[in-house]
Design an enzyme around this catalytic site. Structure first.
Site, PDB file in Angstrom:
ATOM      1  N   ASP A 162       0.862  -1.185   0.000  1.00  0.00           N
ATOM      2  CA  ASP A 162       0.000   0.000   0.000  1.00  0.00           C
ATOM      3  C   ASP A 162       0.898   1.235   0.000  1.00  0.00           C
ATOM      4  O   ASP A 162       1.506   1.571   1.023  1.00  0.00           O
ATOM      5  CB  ASP A 162      -0.902   0.006   1.232  1.00  0.00           C
ATOM      6  N   LYS A 225      -6.972   3.410  -3.491  1.00  0.00           N
ATOM      7  CA  LYS A 225      -7.394   3.393  -2.091  1.00  0.00           C
ATOM      8  C   LYS A 225      -7.618   4.819  -1.616  1.00  0.00           C
ATOM      9  O   LYS A 225      -6.868   5.722  -1.987  1.00  0.00           O
ATOM     10  CB  LYS A 225      -6.315   2.687  -1.260  1.00  0.00           C
ATOM     11  N   LYS A 261     -10.276   0.173  -2.567  1.00  0.00           N
ATOM     12  CA  LYS A 261     -10.170  -0.011  -1.117  1.00  0.00           C
ATOM     13  C   LYS A 261     -10.476   1.279  -0.386  1.00  0.00           C
ATOM     14  O   LYS A 261      -9.680   2.217  -0.413  1.00  0.00           O
ATOM     15  CB  LYS A 261      -8.765  -0.499  -0.744  1.00  0.00           C
TER      16      LYS A 261
END
Length: 325
Positions: A162, A225, A261
């Protein structure tokens, strides 16, 4: 080009390889904020699910959770408890009553120093380890150090990385720099999938969110995300709608599939259902699986477990009945 719903429920797909930066496409991105807000405000009333349907949606939500600990006081013991909870996210008696034995979360997300402990705790489970990287959460360390951090996390056993983008590139309109940075991160990840954290609460406008989403996908992001979870404003339904439509547009134009996400501030079971409903409406059922959708969450699982126990027994329990590990 493919339509939004051409992706069959059981379709397999290749990773998003990215495409050349197309500034005409990026500059055409728009976001009608009042319309987006109205659309999202109506969702909870239109998409309420009850009883067995609610339990099924909540089990699906569990399977899509990136169970997360990102605190300065993380320890090997805490991560061991987290991985135990990832393997057995809901008490065995509740899962048995639901006919959902074997249910696990989607991944466990930790800092680099905790990767080894997470890999050990998840050994043999099939649950991937995700690591936050690139100077998380601010993303302000030198570029070569951020790239090295990615490479070290992959070597340590992280299956997913991430990364956090440089917000200054978005705020100053330096889209080429954002594309080049994201491309470098994607290359450094190698076989590991990369989730691009936009930190949407710090991007200023929904139009910036739309543009940043497109550019990260063009540069090869496997997921986009919302947040680090450390910003004053994290995941919201309006931001989610903008990002989902960017994913839909990207798929329609290129045929490449990208996941989503939301992270930060999602702590209630009813909120999880709202996000799942919005994804079903905008992208279709195939995006409701852990290879294309994740919740970044820590406390969400506890509330879902309480709701599932209520579904089985008719009574709500105290939080201590659902320990983390």
């Amino acid at each position: 080009m493919p339509s939004t719903y051409d992706l069959a429920p059981d379709a397999d797909f290749a990773r998003n390889p990215g495409v050349p930066l197309d500034m005409a496409w990026v500059n055409a991105a728009q976001a009608n904020t009042p319309a987006i807000q109205r659309r999202c405000a109506t969702l909870p009333g239109r998409r309420s699910v009850k009883k067995d349907y609610q339990a099924a949606w909540l089990c699906r939500a569990i399977s899509c959770i990136d169970l997360t600990t990102l605190s300065g006081d993380d320890t090997v013991g805490r991560v061991a408890r987290l991985t135990a909870k990832a393997r057995q996210p809901v008490r065995a008696d509740i899962l048995s009553a639901l006919g959902m034995e074997g249910l696990t979360v989607g991944a466990v997300c930790v800092y680099h120093d905790m990767i080894e402990a997470a890999v050990k705790g998840l050994d043999g489970s099939g649950i991937p380890v995700a690591a936050v990287s690139t100077g998380f959460p601010a993303g302000l360390s030198p570029l070569h150090l951020r790239i090295a951090e990615i490479e070290e996390s992959v070597k340590s056993g992280a299956h997913e990385i991430d990364i956090v983008i440089s917000r200054r590139h978005v705020l100053s309109g330096n889209w080429q720099a954002l594309y080049d940075e994201m491309r470098a991160f994607r290359d450094a990840c190698g076989h590991a999938h990369v989730k691009a954290i936009l930190a949407t609460g710090e991007l200023g406008t929904l139009r910036n969110v739309a543009k940043a989403s497109l550019i990260c996908m063009m540069a090869g992001a496997d997921f986009i995300k919302t947040s680090t979870g450390k910003e004053p404003v994290n995941a919201t339904l309006p931001v989610t709608l903008v990002m989902l439509r960017a994913i839909r547009d990207y798929y329609a134009q290129t045929g490449h599939v990208v996941g989503y996400k939301p992270a930060g501030g999602i702590s209630k079971a009813k909120d999880a259902i709202n996000y799942l409903a919005l994804i079903k409406e905008e992208l279709g059922d195939r995006w409701l699986r852990p290879d294309l959708f994740r919740f970044g969450a820590s406390s969400l699982l506890g509330d879902i477990e309480r709701q599932l126990e209520h579904h089985i027994t008719g009574a709500y329990s105290a939080a201590y009945r659902h320990p983390m590990g």
